[in-house]
Design an enzyme around this catalytic site. Structure first.
Site, PDB file in Angstrom:
ATOM      1  N   HIS A 144       0.953  -1.130   0.155  1.00 34.34           N
ATOM      2  CA  HIS A 144      -0.039   0.039   0.134  1.00 34.34           C
ATOM      3  C   HIS A 144       0.861   1.187   0.136  1.00 34.34           C
ATOM      4  CE1 HIS A 144      -2.953   2.937   1.198  1.00 34.34           C
ATOM      5  NE2 HIS A 144      -3.776   1.899   1.121  1.00 34.34           N
ATOM      6  N   ARG A 169      -6.459  10.389  -0.308  1.00 33.05           N
ATOM      7  CA  ARG A 169      -6.348  11.145  -1.440  1.00 33.05           C
ATOM      8  C   ARG A 169      -7.947  11.054  -2.407  1.00 33.05           C
ATOM      9  NH1 ARG A 169      -3.008   6.331  -3.352  1.00 33.05           N
ATOM     10  NH2 ARG A 169      -3.282   5.569  -1.088  1.00 33.05           N
TER      11      ARG A 169
END
Lengths: 605, 247
Positions: free
Chosen positions: A236, A256
């Protein structure tokens, strides 16, 4: 040697995260007796850590979405080595599984017209993730837990399985111990579902809890089941990098999704510098368009920060290696900047990302509404696992089923964010359903007393050796260092060969581990038992990663940096041979039916 | 830099005592890191329960310098390290070993409460339930609970008076409130709250709210509104009179 207790169930489920609980609900609903074994207390499994959401094409926020788009997105994310049938089932059934959660009490965030709200996420063409702030995993597991407790399922909390035992080639039962007293418990079952999650603890930097030691992978492997795709591990892109004690803890992609941007030490949004060709048509051409996308503008394309996780991870890795990293070896993830765009940005961030705010405030003394976070890649998820039948989730051993992260196929070379929680409930349900059906059709199994006895004796050997033996923690740390350094984000043949040699050495040391003290709640002894599993999965990862001499999805080879046609149509399988050694081989992918191929082609535009 | 920890050690069924461990500490460490370090380097059989190490699973509840906290969210720089740091198990539950307590009572209590019972989808909702965000905000606050049971640990009804058989404690009053205030739920838990779960035992000292690592307003937002509902139903003189007349 006698076990403390024996139990018999129609269906025995190992693991009580999202997949295990969902399987338990389905099996109990089919009218069979169900036992559920979990390594921790009920409701504490790693599912609780999932943040972003559950991917399901309900089309609440964008009516252009459908199962077809979700299917195509999943296949593209997986670089087309997914099991197409699993990807199809997953995309078709996820919406119903999410609605079902609502009927069981889950309270998702709402759209203005009162429906379940869906958010954008990397690799998903449309807003697709049903979510609850940034604590969707907690909502999922609590909902399933609170539903399960009324169904007559017997839960064995803080039990760990030591070995899976067969009866004439069919899964028959397990030997387990309880943490509280370290007593042995023998379970027989007509069908067994493995739902044990991932393997993150094979690496030094991981988002996984201590439970992620590949138990299901290794239990199935040692019993003779096939594993596939073990080379595909997802790093990740955004784990915490500081302070050291929390290194690896996840920072949700939701940051994000809400407009957070990645910057290097020069303040540059480096993700705009490297956009893969197959994603160019869907990616924003400038920061302004990217911002509009995160705010729900349907005419805008997504910012490059929301490209697939493997790609973003490698870009971060590159920035750090090039000396453009943050002070603690990561890059900057900035959500505070949105105050330039919206009023009350502080309140907005706290509302949308409450647990991220909390996490940084308490663990890093950092206010994410004011400052940028430092983030870097962390071992997050394994796409590979137990090879299963797409419809039934049955493994290559009759009566042994697998669901969730320990099963493989749906994600191919890389998993999209949000597809994990939906995987748990879609395939957890199927595993429970088919395991119950299998249990109804087949006779009671018998466990070989000799096998149980040998497994018990073997597991206690570390106590015989005592403190004079190898320290199990040290072997585990050394293994984690090796996997991190030699079979990590960027791989080469020579390093992985070196890793295999080292793993062989660790296996020798693991055979000599010793432990002191009483058996009750003895973490050192638990580590001895987990260690075997970690070693088996680590070897499988390294062997498959050596064989795939190309780069695809989560698997990146410095010595073979491009994709190759030769590998576009195969999975790598791995299996235990009669002499105890591991063999790795190619398994051709089943051809995709024309109608699904057409969907993929249509969505490429 | 070194720090000293006095950690509760006890064998199952046996008496226990605090034992002293000194270990090297570094920047950013939390109490759980120190416990793990001691476990790995000095005392492998030291028992502690933990999972996520990020304040999300609620497994590592303990009493640190007498304060109920999650070990994974208590930074060492928030403690006075010139003195030994005491780490003890939760005291409202039976101790299994060292820092691990038997919290199974909580799981039994939940099973005894009425489950979620949603209404049907209405025709005007077009196939899916509609709920406004503002109507679920409160319920979502309650659903943040990570079941660490620290609120149960400090509740004097449980901790000091041991009323585990009569009283469900703040965690399950919160759970009941979440169901009672769920826009879709159709069941009624007030009779149980009054007669079986003895909500009246709570005298709103707010100890539970103070220790909640999720900062849920347990007393103000969950328990007091439930108490008000119970009062409205059972003690309102007008309703009481009406009930006498109508039977």
């Amino acid at each position: 040697m006698a076990a403390h207790a024996t139990y018999s169930y129609d269906v025995l489920i190992i693991g009580a995260g999202g997949a295990g609980l969902r399987a338990a609900i389905e099996a109990a609903g089919a009218g069979v007796s169900v036992g559920l074994i979990c390594k921790s207390l009920l409701g504490k499994a790693h599912t609780v850590m999932a943040e972003g959401g559950i991917a399901a094409a309900m089309a609440h926020n964008d009516d252009r979405d459908s199962w077809k788009v979700h299917f195509a997105d999943t296949m593209r994310g997986g670089q087309y080595v997914n099991n197409w049938r699993m990807a199809e089932i997953h995309a078709k059934e996820a919406p119903d599984r999410v609605r079902e959660l609502e009927a069981w009490g889950a309270v998702f965030d709402r759209t203005p017209d009162g429906r379940i709200n869906q958010r954008n996420f990397g690799g998903h063409r449309y807003p697709r993730l049903a979510h609850v702030g940034d604590r969707t995993g907690l909502e999922l597991i609590r909902t399933l837990q609170d539903h399960t407790i009324y169904l007559g399922v017997t839960v064995h909390m803080e039990y760990t399985v030591i070995d899976l035992i067969l009866d004439g080639g069919r899964a028959a039962g397990v030997l387990a111990y309880d943490r509280e007293r370290a007593r042995f418990h023998v379970f027989t079952a007509k069908a067994i579902v493995l739902a044990t999650g991932g393997v993150g603890r094979a690496y030094k930097v991981t988002s996984n809890s201590w439970e992620g030691t590949g138990d299901g992978h290794a239990l199935a492997y040692r019993a003779g089941a096939e594993l596939i795709d073990m080379e595909f591990i997802q790093f990740h892109p955004t784990g915490m990098v500081w302070p050291p004690s929390v290194k690896g803890i996840l920072v949700t992609e939701g940051v994000r999704g809400e407009g957070g941007v990645l910057r290097n030490s020069e303040g540059r949004r480096f993700m705009f510098d490297d956009i893969p060709d197959n994603y160019k048509p869907q990616t924003a051409s400038d920061p302004e368009e990217g911002w509009r996308y995160t705010q729900g503008d349907k005419s805008a394309r997504r910012p490059p920060e929301l490209l697939t996780r493997d790609h973003v991870s490698r870009c971060i890795n590159r920035e750090v290696k090039a000396g453009r990293g943050s002070p603690h070896g990561g890059v900057f993830l900035d959500i505070a900047w949105i105050k330039e765009k919206i009023s009350d940005a502080e309140g907005h961030i706290k509302r949308k990302l409450p647990s991220m705010y909390h996490q940084f405030k308490e663990l890093a003394d950092l206010d994410i509404t004011r400052e940028a976070m430092e983030v870097g890649p962390t071992t997050h998820y394994i796409m590979g696992g137990i090879r299963v039948n797409a419809d039934s989730q049955e493994s290559t051993i009759p009566g042994l089923f697998a669901a969730g992260e320990c099963a493989a196929g749906i994600n191919g070379a890389n998993r999209l964010g949000g597809n994990s929680l939906s995987d748990l409930i879609v395939f957890g349900k199927r595993a429970g359903e088919y395991a119950a059906e299998f249990a109804k059709k087949n006779r009671v199994t018998r466990l070989d007393d000799g096998a149980v006895d040998r497994a018990m004796k073997k597991s206690l050997e570390p106590f015989d050796r005592g403190a004079a033996g190898e320290n199990p923690y040290k072997v585990q740390y050394d293994l984690q260092d090796t996997m991190q350094a030699l079979v990590g984000i960027v791989r080469t043949e020579s390093e992985m060969q070196e890793a295999l040699l080292k793993i062989a050495g660790f296996n020798e040391r693991a055979a000599k581990v010793g432990i002191d003290g009483h058996r009750e709640y003895n973490a050192g002894w638990h580590t001895c038992i987990d260690l075997r599993n970690l070693l088996d999965v680590s070897e499988a990862i390294a062997r498959c990663a050596i064989e795939r001499r190309e780069s695809r999805g989560g698997h990146f080879r410095e010595d073979y940096p491009d994709k190759k046609d030769e590998f576009a149509t195969v999975n790598f399988g791995t299996k235990r041979q009669a002499d105890g050694t591991m063999t790795t081989y190619r398994i051709p992918l089943p051809p995709i039916p024309p109608e699904l191929k057409l969907i993929i082609e249509e969505q490429k535009q | 830099m070194k720090a000293t920890f006095q950690i509760w050690r006890s064998e199952p069924g046996g008496a226990g005592a605090l034992e002293s461990y000194t270990t090297e500490i570094s920047e950013g460490m939390v109490v759980l890191d120190a416990v793990h370090k001691i476990q790995a380097e000095q005392s492998p059989d030291l028992a502690c329960r933990w999972n996520c190490k990020a304040g999300k699973c609620g497994s590592c509840s303990a009493e640190i310098n007498g304060q109920p906290k999650l070990m994974c969210m208590t930074r060492l720089n928030s403690l006075d390290l010139t003195q030994p740091v005491t780490v003890e198990p939760m005291r409202a539950f039976p101790i299994i070993k060292d820092l691990v307590t038997d919290v199974s009572w909580n799981f039994r209590v939940k099973k005894g409460l009425k489950k979620f019972k949603p209404r049907a989808v209405r025709p005007e909702e077009h196939g899916t339930w509609r709920m406004a965000q503002r109507d679920v905000d409160r319920v979502q606050e309650f659903r943040k609970c990570i079941e660490c049971f620290l609120c149960q640990d400090v509740c004097h009804v449980l901790r000091d008076h041991g009323k585990h058989e009569e009283f469900i404690g703040p965690r399950f009053l919160l759970y009941s409130a979440q169901l009672e205030m769920h826009p879709l739920d159709t069941d009624d838990r007030l009779a149980d709250l009054k007669h079986k779960n003895n909500i009246g035992y709570c005298n709103i000292t707010k100890c539970c709210t103070k220790v909640c690592p999720e900062h849920i307003h347990i007393t103000d937002n969950a328990i007091i509104p439930l108490k008000e509902r119970v009062v409205d139903r059972y003690y309102d003189p007008v309703t009481k009179l009406l009930r006498m007349i109508t039977g």
